[in-house]
Design a protein around this motif. Structure first.
Motif, PDB file in Angstrom:
ATOM      1  N   ALA A 153      31.035  14.354  -4.425  1.00  0.00           N
ATOM      2  CA  ALA A 153      30.375  13.343  -3.602  1.00  0.00           C
ATOM      3  C   ALA A 153      29.504  13.991  -2.529  1.00  0.00           C
ATOM      4  O   ALA A 153      28.391  13.533  -2.248  1.00  0.00           O
ATOM      5  N   THR A 154      30.009  15.067  -1.913  1.00  0.00           N
ATOM      6  CA  THR A 154      29.228  15.755  -0.883  1.00  0.00           C
ATOM      7  C   THR A 154      27.968  16.356  -1.479  1.00  0.00           C
ATOM      8  O   THR A 154      26.873  16.237  -0.911  1.00  0.00           O
ATOM      9  N   TRP A 155      28.100  17.008  -2.629  1.00  0.00           N
ATOM     10  CA  TRP A 155      26.941  17.638  -3.260  1.00  0.00           C
ATOM     11  C   TRP A 155      25.918  16.596  -3.698  1.00  0.00           C
ATOM     12  O   TRP A 155      24.714  16.775  -3.498  1.00  0.00           O
ATOM     13  N   ASP A 156      26.382  15.494  -4.278  1.00  0.00           N
ATOM     14  CA  ASP A 156      25.457  14.457  -4.732  1.00  0.00           C
ATOM     15  C   ASP A 156      24.673  13.881  -3.558  1.00  0.00           C
ATOM     16  O   ASP A 156      23.445  13.683  -3.651  1.00  0.00           O
ATOM     17  N   ASN A 157      25.342  13.591  -2.468  1.00  0.00           N
ATOM     18  CA  ASN A 157      24.646  13.039  -1.308  1.00  0.00           C
ATOM     19  C   ASN A 157      23.637  14.029  -0.735  1.00  0.00           C
ATOM     20  O   ASN A 157      22.561  13.643  -0.258  1.00  0.00           O
ATOM     21  N   LEU A 158      23.983  15.316  -0.777  1.00  0.00           N
ATOM     22  CA  LEU A 158      23.040  16.332  -0.305  1.00  0.00           C
ATOM     23  C   LEU A 158      21.785  16.356  -1.159  1.00  0.00           C
ATOM     24  O   LEU A 158      20.667  16.483  -0.642  1.00  0.00           O
ATOM     25  N   GLN A 159      21.941  16.236  -2.467  1.00  0.00           N
ATOM     26  CA  GLN A 159      20.773  16.289  -3.349  1.00  0.00           C
ATOM     27  C   GLN A 159      19.809  15.136  -3.077  1.00  0.00           C
ATOM     28  O   GLN A 159      18.585  15.315  -3.093  1.00  0.00           O
ATOM     29  N   PHE A 160      20.338  13.956  -2.814  1.00  0.00           N
ATOM     30  CA  PHE A 160      19.482  12.817  -2.501  1.00  0.00           C
ATOM     31  C   PHE A 160      18.781  13.005  -1.155  1.00  0.00           C
ATOM     32  O   PHE A 160      17.691  12.470  -0.937  1.00  0.00           O
ATOM     33  N   ALA A 161      19.396  13.756  -0.249  1.00  0.00           N
ATOM     34  CA  ALA A 161      18.822  13.950   1.086  1.00  0.00           C
ATOM     35  C   ALA A 161      17.805  15.080   1.144  1.00  0.00           C
ATOM     36  O   ALA A 161      17.022  15.171   2.091  1.00  0.00           O
ATOM     37  N   LEU A 162      17.796  15.936   0.140  1.00  0.00           N
ATOM     38  CA  LEU A 162      16.911  17.103   0.146  1.00  0.00           C
ATOM     39  C   LEU A 162      15.553  16.695  -0.431  1.00  0.00           C
ATOM     40  O   LEU A 162      15.227  16.992  -1.585  1.00  0.00           O
ATOM     41  N   ARG A 163      14.746  16.026   0.399  1.00  0.00           N
ATOM     42  CA  ARG A 163      13.523  15.409  -0.129  1.00  0.00           C
ATOM     43  C   ARG A 163      12.293  15.583   0.767  1.00  0.00           C
ATOM     44  O   ARG A 163      11.278  14.908   0.557  1.00  0.00           O
ATOM     45  N   LEU A 164      12.355  16.455   1.761  1.00  0.00           N
ATOM     46  CA  LEU A 164      11.203  16.683   2.626  1.00  0.00           C
ATOM     47  C   LEU A 164      10.468  17.961   2.228  1.00  0.00           C
ATOM     48  O   LEU A 164      11.078  18.915   1.748  1.00  0.00           O
ATOM     49  N   GLY A 165       9.160  17.973   2.484  1.00  0.00           N
ATOM     50  CA  GLY A 165       8.372  19.157   2.179  1.00  0.00           C
ATOM     51  C   GLY A 165       7.975  19.212   0.721  1.00  0.00           C
ATOM     52  O   GLY A 165       8.394  18.407  -0.107  1.00  0.00           O
ATOM     53  N   LYS A 166       7.156  20.205   0.392  1.00  0.00           N
ATOM     54  CA  LYS A 166       6.656  20.337  -0.978  1.00  0.00           C
ATOM     55  C   LYS A 166       7.648  21.036  -1.896  1.00  0.00           C
ATOM     56  O   LYS A 166       7.611  20.839  -3.115  1.00  0.00           O
ATOM     57  N   ARG A 167       8.526  21.853  -1.331  1.00  0.00           N
ATOM     58  CA  ARG A 167       9.440  22.614  -2.193  1.00  0.00           C
ATOM     59  C   ARG A 167      10.786  22.777  -1.492  1.00  0.00           C
ATOM     60  O   ARG A 167      11.120  23.862  -1.019  1.00  0.00           O
ATOM     61  N   PRO A 168      11.583  21.713  -1.415  1.00  0.00           N
ATOM     62  CA  PRO A 168      12.912  21.846  -0.801  1.00  0.00           C
ATOM     63  C   PRO A 168      13.768  22.834  -1.587  1.00  0.00           C
ATOM     64  O   PRO A 168      13.741  22.856  -2.820  1.00  0.00           O
TER      65      PRO A 168
END
Length: 280
Positions: free
Chosen positions: A175-190
């Motif tokens: 659950a922690t990893w999944d939520n992190l993936q959805f949050a990693l969305r800023l910039g051109k190359r997170p």
């Protein structure tokens, strides 16, 4: 042979000099150049502590106890927030720091001897606000920290990068990893870095097999010069050659003991995901 602070120091070149020439060279450096040399991670780091080349999404650093993986993770974050060598990084990076618990993040990743506060040069040291679980750098970059005890804490924020420490010990790992993936969305190359002593868990093995993931490995012995001699003579000697030593010192992902009666594969192959209603 003096160098300006704007340039990087070439460790191989300096170390190839004769001792007398090397001494004269170091004595010729200005105070600013010496300060720059001390904080030049590319000069001091081992090859396995530097980010690998390529267009990766996840860099997984598998390290034995004391192998220097925390320092590698912290230095990668420092490079990100200072904009060193990033392709398309946001002008004001926002980094997620995730550990097993909030206290682990604070005590190891932020305030530890290899943490973000300790490695920062004086003029680029972030301001730490423990009550807000946040660090702010002089250039405006921000890092917020989170715990695997609270996966929903990652809902809402968005990030340019992330550092996940001791991933294999996380409590609500999926659950922690999944939520992190959805949050990693800023910039051109997170991008994200995972630092962990390995354990044979499916989440870690699955992450290593995913496209965009690259793994490096370092044993405890690789960092021997920075560890107490007594640690090797009194502690390491007890575990060399054992299964536990292979995992905790050599950073190997161990599968089941071939002599075990019950093995993980048996359980996974016969797991029932949709169990019928049970009655007593």
């Amino acid at each position: 042979m003096a160098m300006t602070c704007a340039r990087s120091f070439n460790a191989a070149l300096i170390n190839s000099l004769k001792p007398t020439i090397k001494t004269r060279f170091l004595q010729s450096l200005t105070r600013d150049e010496l300060t720059h040399l001390i904080s030049d991670w590319a000069f001091w780091a081992r090859a396995d502590q530097l980010a690998p080349p390529g267009d990766w999404v996840t860099w997984i650093i598998l390290g034995g106890r004391g192998a220097g993986k925390t320092r590698a993770g912290a230095e990668w974050v420092r490079a990100h927030v200072e904009g060193q060598g990033l392709a398309g990084g946001a002008p004001r990076p926002h980094v997620a720091l995730i550990g097993e618990t909030y206290s682990n993040v604070r005590d190891v990743m932020v305030e530890g001897p290899s943490g973000l506060l300790a490695i920062a040069p004086g003029d680029r040291r972030p301001r730490h606000e423990p009550s807000r679980r946040r660090l702010t750098w002089p250039n405006g970059a921000v890092a917020s920290y989170f715990s695997s005890e609270d996966p929903d804490g990652l809902r809402g924020p968005q990030f340019t990068a992330a550092w996940a420490d001791e991933f294999a010990k996380w409590q609500n790992i999926q659950a922690t990893w999944d939520n992190l993936q959805f949050a990693l969305r800023l910039g051109k190359r997170p991008q994200q870095v995972v630092t962990t002593t390995p354990r044979p868990i499916k989440q870690l093995k699955g992450l290593m097999a995913r496209p965009g993931s690259v793994a490096t490995r370092a044993s405890t012995y690789a960092n021997r010069a920075n560890l107490a001699a007594g640690f090797f003579s009194a502690i390491i000697a007890q575990y060399e050659g054992t299964r536990l030593g292979r995992q905790e010192l050599n950073a190997e992902i161990l599968e089941d003991n071939p002599n075990a009666l019950w093995q993980r594969g048996v359980f996974e192959a016969n797991r029932i995901w949709d169990a019928p209603e049970l009655v007593r």
